[in-house]
Scaffold this active site. Structure first.
Site, short mmCIF file in Angstrom:
data_model
loop_
_atom_site.label_atom_id
_atom_site.label_comp_id
_atom_site.label_asym_id
_atom_site.label_seq_id
_atom_site.Cartn_x
_atom_site.Cartn_y
_atom_site.Cartn_z
N ASP A 209 0.84 -1.20 0.00
CA ASP A 209 0.00 0.00 0.00
C ASP A 209 0.88 1.26 0.00
O ASP A 209 0.60 2.23 -0.69
CB ASP A 209 -0.92 -0.01 1.23
CG ASP A 209 -1.68 -1.33 1.32
OD1 ASP A 209 -2.46 -1.61 0.42
OD2 ASP A 209 -1.44 -2.09 2.28
N HIS B 21 -4.38 -3.56 6.80
CA HIS B 21 -4.26 -3.79 5.35
C HIS B 21 -5.63 -4.25 4.86
O HIS B 21 -5.90 -5.44 4.72
CB HIS B 21 -3.18 -4.84 5.05
CG HIS B 21 -3.24 -5.28 3.62
ND1 HIS B 21 -2.88 -4.46 2.58
CD2 HIS B 21 -3.63 -6.44 3.04
CE1 HIS B 21 -3.06 -5.09 1.43
NE2 HIS B 21 -3.53 -6.29 1.69
P1 NAX Z 1 -2.04 -18.16 -4.02
O1 NAX Z 1 -3.40 -18.74 -3.80
O2 NAX Z 1 -1.47 -18.08 -5.38
O3 NAX Z 1 -0.99 -18.97 -3.11
C1 NAX Z 1 -1.23 -19.27 -1.78
C2 NAX Z 1 -0.51 -20.55 -1.48
O4 NAX Z 1 -0.60 -20.76 -0.08
C3 NAX Z 1 -1.11 -21.77 -2.17
O5 NAX Z 1 -0.11 -22.48 -2.87
C4 NAX Z 1 -1.69 -22.58 -1.01
O6 NAX Z 1 -1.66 -23.96 -1.24
C5 NAX Z 1 -0.74 -22.15 0.11
N1 NAX Z 1 -1.21 -22.47 1.44
C6 NAX Z 1 -2.49 -22.52 1.91
N2 NAX Z 1 -2.50 -22.92 3.18
C7 NAX Z 1 -1.22 -23.09 3.55
C8 NAX Z 1 -0.60 -23.51 4.76
N3 NAX Z 1 -1.31 -23.81 5.85
N4 NAX Z 1 0.75 -23.59 4.78
C9 NAX Z 1 1.48 -23.31 3.70
N5 NAX Z 1 0.95 -22.93 2.52
C10 NAX Z 1 -0.39 -22.81 2.45
O7 NAX Z 1 -2.08 -16.73 -3.31
P2 NAX Z 1 -1.09 -15.50 -3.48
O8 NAX Z 1 -1.56 -14.66 -4.61
O9 NAX Z 1 0.30 -16.00 -3.47
O10 NAX Z 1 -1.43 -14.67 -2.15
C11 NAX Z 1 -1.08 -15.16 -0.88
C12 NAX Z 1 -1.71 -14.32 0.21
O11 NAX Z 1 -1.23 -12.97 0.16
C13 NAX Z 1 -3.24 -14.20 0.13
O12 NAX Z 1 -3.78 -14.33 1.43
C14 NAX Z 1 -3.45 -12.77 -0.35
O13 NAX Z 1 -4.71 -12.27 0.03
C15 NAX Z 1 -2.32 -12.09 0.36
N6 NAX Z 1 -1.94 -10.76 -0.11
C16 NAX Z 1 -1.53 -9.86 0.82
C17 NAX Z 1 -1.11 -8.60 0.48
C18 NAX Z 1 -0.66 -7.63 1.52
O14 NAX Z 1 -0.39 -6.49 1.14
N7 NAX Z 1 -0.53 -7.99 2.80
C19 NAX Z 1 -1.15 -8.14 -0.93
C20 NAX Z 1 -1.16 -9.27 -1.91
C21 NAX Z 1 -2.01 -10.44 -1.52
O15 NAX Z 1 -3.34 -10.13 -1.82
#
Ligand code: NAX
Length: 328
Positions: free
Chosen positions: A160, A188
């Site tokens: 952000d 966030h």
């Molecule tokens: P993806 O869905 O591409 O990847 C997430 C991965 O996490 C998947 O491979 C899934 O299998 C894995 N996963 C789920 N449970 C798990 C666990 N218990 N242990 C280990 N791995 C696990 O998502 P992606 O685009 O990479 O985003 C990841 C996260 O970042 C989401 O929650 C998203 O909302 C968050 N974000 C946060 C942001 C921030 O500014 N704080 C911005 C970007 C993003 O939206």
């Protein structure tokens, strides 16, 4: 060269990790002379994808990469790590209520907090990216206590901040590298308050007399705009922001400040106690300790925005704690 540091990335088969891994392995976060061991955690259903990611990392032949440890086991993942990027989380599925999403994620971060306490050193630095990032970081820190202190947990609002800095730079026709002291306050989420009233360019105050409602709204809605255009959520920019956050935590900030979600003790800017709230912070390069920048003036508009985002964090905490009742 120094000995390698152990860096855990969770959600390693996901899209943010795919952009983050090369930034870390290239030395852009911990330094060009700092070898790293990468530990990559994902869930068992993603192990084939993780195998493919590992093949690609090997094929990159990163000179600083000491070892790659892919795993679906938390005990292996959290063993003796120096740094954790907690990216993996449960995505929102169609028809899922916000409450259900929070409850599902709280379980993940409670489990990882326990794993940190059981297997990691008290010095470990934990950056939570997975949403709801602030509340996930809070829950993780509660389950890692008392072994790992709360100040070792931070949540990412740097994306952000970067979005807001880029808008400021475009508006004033200056280079984004010269824009400093843009602040993200609070959660966030869409209640965050992007504050440009202290922004400077090369140390010179930029001419903001008041807050910039267009810019505030653009930053608050930027994630949704990226999804609408790309049909996928922000990944490249999120990975860059996670790298920036950890770079500054590891190496220090100098005199300009950066936004980090950190534990609020209730004594800064009226933010509630016991939530992970994004504040302007500086980091001491020697101790790697963050410190909230105090003494910035807040007008009534800003105070109201901080109250709203603080309230949302208190509500999230209540829901998250009720989802973990009896476990703490
Ligand atoms: P993806 O869905 O591409 O990847 C997430 C991965 O996490 C998947 O491979 C899934 O299998 C894995 N996963 C789920 N449970 C798990 C666990 N218990 N242990 C280990 N791995 C696990 O998502 P992606 O685009 O990479 O985003 C990841 C996260 O970042 C989401 O929650 C998203 O909302 C968050 N974000 C946060 C942001 C921030 O500014 N704080 C911005 C970007 C993003 O939206």
């Amino acid at each position: 060269m120094s000995s390698s540091i152990k860096v855990l990335i969770t959600g390693a088969a996901g899209q943010i990790a795919y952009s983050l891994i090369p930034i870390v392995a290239r030395g852009d976060v911990f330094g060009k002379n700092q070898p790293v061991t990468l530990i990559l955690l994902d869930i068992p259903q993603m192990s084939t994808v993780l195998d493919g990611v590992v093949m690609e990392i090997m094929d990159c032949a990163f000179p600083l990469l000491h070892e790659i440890i892919p795993t679906t086991d938390e005990a292996t993942a959290f063993k003796d790590i120096d740094v954790a990027f907690l990216v993996g989380s449960m995505p929102r599925r169609e028809g899922m209520e916000r409450k259900d999403l929070l409850a599902a994620n709280v379980k993940i971060f409670a489990s990882q907090g326990k794993a940190l306490a059981a297997h990691s050193s008290p010095d470990v630095k934990v950056l939570v990216v997975g949403n709801p990032a602030n509340t996930n970081a809070l829950i993780c820190s509660k389950f890692a206590a008392p072994k790992i202190p709360p100040e070792n947990f931070t949540a990412m609002t740097r994306l952000d901040q970067n979005r807001a800095s880029a808008q400021v730079a475009a508006k004033h026709k200056v280079a984004v590298k010269d824009v400093q002291n843009v602040i993200i306050w609070g959660n966030h989420s869409s209640t965050q308050f992007p504050d440009v009233s202290n922004a400077v360019c090369n140390g010179t105050k930029l001419p903001f007399t008041k807050h910039d409602p267009d810019m505030i709204s653009l930053v608050q809605k930027r994630g949704a705009a990226v999804i609408a255009a790309r049909k996928l959520s922000s990944a490249m920019s999120a990975a860059k922001a996670a790298a920036d956050h950890m770079h500054d935590w590891w190496n220090g900030t100098g005199s300009s400040y950066v936004s980090m979600g950190v534990m609020s003790d209730g004594t800064h800017y009226g933010a509630p106690k016991d939530v992970i709230f994004s504040f302007p912070c500086t980091v001491c390069p020697k101790s790697k300790q963050w410190k909230i920048v105090d003494g910035l003036a807040l007008d009534d508009f800003a105070k109201d925005k901080l109250r709203i985002t603080g309230q949302e964090l208190e509500e999230e905490r209540k829901e998250a704690l009720s989802a973990t009742t009896g476990q703490l």
